[in-house]
Design a protein around this motif. Structure first.
Motif, PDB file in Angstrom:
ATOM      1  N   LEU A 168     -13.174   1.079  -6.737  1.00 38.53           N
ATOM      2  CA  LEU A 168     -13.450   2.463  -6.393  1.00 38.53           C
ATOM      3  C   LEU A 168     -14.917   3.086  -7.027  1.00 38.53           C
ATOM      4  O   LEU A 168     -15.570   3.787  -6.341  1.00 38.53           O
ATOM      5  CB  LEU A 168     -12.710   3.682  -6.126  1.00 38.53           C
ATOM      6  N   GLU A 185      -6.297   9.042   1.246  1.00 35.94           N
ATOM      7  CA  GLU A 185      -7.346   8.322   0.582  1.00 35.94           C
ATOM      8  C   GLU A 185      -8.738   8.471   0.833  1.00 35.94           C
ATOM      9  O   GLU A 185      -9.413   8.872  -0.034  1.00 35.94           O
ATOM     10  CB  GLU A 185      -6.977   6.870   0.676  1.00 35.94           C
ATOM     11  N   HIS A 186      -8.920   8.548   2.128  1.00 33.36           N
ATOM     12  CA  HIS A 186     -10.123   8.785   2.781  1.00 33.36           C
ATOM     13  C   HIS A 186     -10.524  10.024   2.482  1.00 33.36           C
ATOM     14  O   HIS A 186     -11.779  10.382   1.960  1.00 33.36           O
ATOM     15  CB  HIS A 186     -10.128   8.670   4.500  1.00 33.36           C
ATOM     16  N   ASP A 188      -9.349  -1.341  -1.810  1.00 34.81           N
ATOM     17  CA  ASP A 188      -8.268  -1.194  -0.914  1.00 34.81           C
ATOM     18  C   ASP A 188      -7.944   0.068  -0.647  1.00 34.81           C
ATOM     19  O   ASP A 188      -6.709   0.666  -1.006  1.00 34.81           O
ATOM     20  CB  ASP A 188      -7.080  -2.082  -1.266  1.00 34.81           C
ATOM     21  N   ASP A 189      -8.893   0.923  -0.371  1.00 33.74           N
ATOM     22  CA  ASP A 189      -8.615   2.447  -0.292  1.00 33.74           C
ATOM     23  C   ASP A 189      -9.316   2.876   1.311  1.00 33.74           C
ATOM     24  O   ASP A 189     -10.493   2.506   1.526  1.00 33.74           O
ATOM     25  CB  ASP A 189      -9.336   2.978  -1.207  1.00 33.74           C
ATOM     26  N   GLY A 190      -8.848   3.754   1.599  1.00 32.67           N
ATOM     27  CA  GLY A 190      -9.407   4.698   2.830  1.00 32.67           C
ATOM     28  C   GLY A 190      -9.270   3.936   4.104  1.00 32.67           C
ATOM     29  O   GLY A 190      -8.467   2.974   4.209  1.00 32.67           O
ATOM     30  N   ALA A 229     -13.805   0.210   1.536  1.00 33.81           N
ATOM     31  CA  ALA A 229     -12.721  -0.836   1.696  1.00 33.81           C
ATOM     32  C   ALA A 229     -13.510  -2.181   1.534  1.00 33.81           C
ATOM     33  O   ALA A 229     -12.880  -3.142   1.458  1.00 33.81           O
ATOM     34  CB  ALA A 229     -12.099  -0.826   2.930  1.00 33.81           C
ATOM     35  N   GLN A 261      -1.343   7.750   4.396  1.00 31.13           N
ATOM     36  CA  GLN A 261      -1.798   7.397   3.051  1.00 31.13           C
ATOM     37  C   GLN A 261      -3.228   7.031   3.174  1.00 31.13           C
ATOM     38  O   GLN A 261      -4.049   7.576   2.362  1.00 31.13           O
ATOM     39  CB  GLN A 261      -0.886   6.074   2.722  1.00 31.13           C
ATOM     40  N   ARG A 262      -3.659   6.344   4.066  1.00 36.74           N
ATOM     41  CA  ARG A 262      -5.116   6.041   4.419  1.00 36.74           C
ATOM     42  C   ARG A 262      -5.856   7.102   4.648  1.00 36.74           C
ATOM     43  O   ARG A 262      -6.900   7.516   4.071  1.00 36.74           O
ATOM     44  CB  ARG A 262      -5.300   4.985   5.379  1.00 36.74           C
ATOM     45  N   SER A 283       0.849   1.779   3.039  1.00 39.91           N
ATOM     46  CA  SER A 283      -0.414   1.310   3.899  1.00 39.91           C
ATOM     47  C   SER A 283      -0.519   2.118   4.970  1.00 39.91           C
ATOM     48  O   SER A 283      -1.342   1.572   6.259  1.00 39.91           O
ATOM     49  CB  SER A 283      -0.689  -0.262   3.964  1.00 39.91           C
ATOM     50  N   ARG A 328     -10.038   0.259   5.589  1.00 39.61           N
ATOM     51  CA  ARG A 328      -9.147  -0.986   5.242  1.00 39.61           C
ATOM     52  C   ARG A 328      -8.735  -1.467   6.490  1.00 39.61           C
ATOM     53  O   ARG A 328      -8.530  -2.725   6.747  1.00 39.61           O
ATOM     54  CB  ARG A 328      -8.107  -0.742   4.331  1.00 39.61           C
TER      55      ARG A 328
END
Length: 240
Positions: free
Chosen positions: A89, A29-30, A169-171, A165, A25-26, A21, A174
């Motif tokens: 998503l 994902e974004h 639970d992505d980007g 988000a 990582q975020r 997290s 969050r």
């Protein structure tokens, strides 16, 4: 001021830069969400915009679609798709595709439609097919405007992808929603700062791409076309 200092502390905390997290990582994902959404929207909007611009028909359709799509609130659309598709998503990506289509469609249409009619007529006169005119004449000349549409769509998506988000639970979003839920306002400010920085980086990169397309594709092709169409002076013809 305390929240701002807290955001700086949050951003500089090594613990935030590792783990499943963590910030890298975020950010990944974004960017992945943004890239997939823009590609899907481009596959829908660019061919339609190019076709309408080439045929010079359907300008009213472009105006209606662009106006209607831009008037739809993305959060409301996301909620509607979320009720339909459930958690995950799928709903946010579908809502973001709807958001991205207007800029891509308008850019493709405007880029192709702006190509001078005499250039297209000259291409037809030398025997080019309609497909050849589109890809060898209109797309190169309209490329800067088309890329401008991609640039606008990408920036809209990367800024609005924080809403992913809301039901997934992505980007980077969050950090904003989690900070709101726990009243961790430094985390919210830090997450917002990351979105701003990411948007600025993409803006600079895409602006450079647009300038490169303009100078290396559109301008040389346009200059070559003008040279080919320019009448030769009678005295320039050699006499045996």
């Amino acid at each position: 001021m305390n929240d701002v200092m807290g955001a700086v502390a949050w951003l500089t905390d090594p613990a935030q830069w590792s783990g499943a997290s963590g910030i890298p990582q975020r950010v990944g994902e974004h960017l992945a969400i943004t890239a997939v959404v823009v590609v899907i929207a481009a596959l829908i909007a660019l061919p339609a915009g190019v076709a309408i611009g080439h045929t010079r028909r359907g300008a009213g359709v472009v105006g209606a679609v662009v106006g209607a799509a831009r008037s739809i609130p993305t959060l409301g659309l996301l909620t509607l798709f979320g009720l339909w598709l459930g958690i995950g998503l799928g709903a946010p990506m579908l809502a973001l595709v709807v958001l991205a289509i207007p800029s891509l469609l308008a850019g493709a249409y405007a880029g192709i439609q702006a190509v001078p009619a005499e250039v297209v007529d000259a291409a037809r006169a030398v025997g080019m097919s309609e497909w050849g005119i589109v890809w060898r004449v209109e797309v190169p000349l309209g490329a800067p405007v088309i890329v401008g549409g991609v640039r606008a769509a990408t920036l809209q998506v990367v800024a609005t992808a924080t809403l992913a988000a809301y039901i997934a639970d992505d980007g980077l979003g969050r950090f904003l929603f989690l900070g709101l839920e726990t009243r961790d306002y430094p985390q919210m400010l830090g997450g917002a700062a990351l979105v701003i920085v990411l948007a600025v980086v993409l803006e600079v990169a895409l602006a450079a791409v647009q300038r490169g397309v303009s100078t290396r594709v559109a301008r040389p092709w346009s200059a070559a076309g003008r040279s080919a169409r320019a009448p030769r002076h009678p005295m320039s013809t050699s006499v045996p």
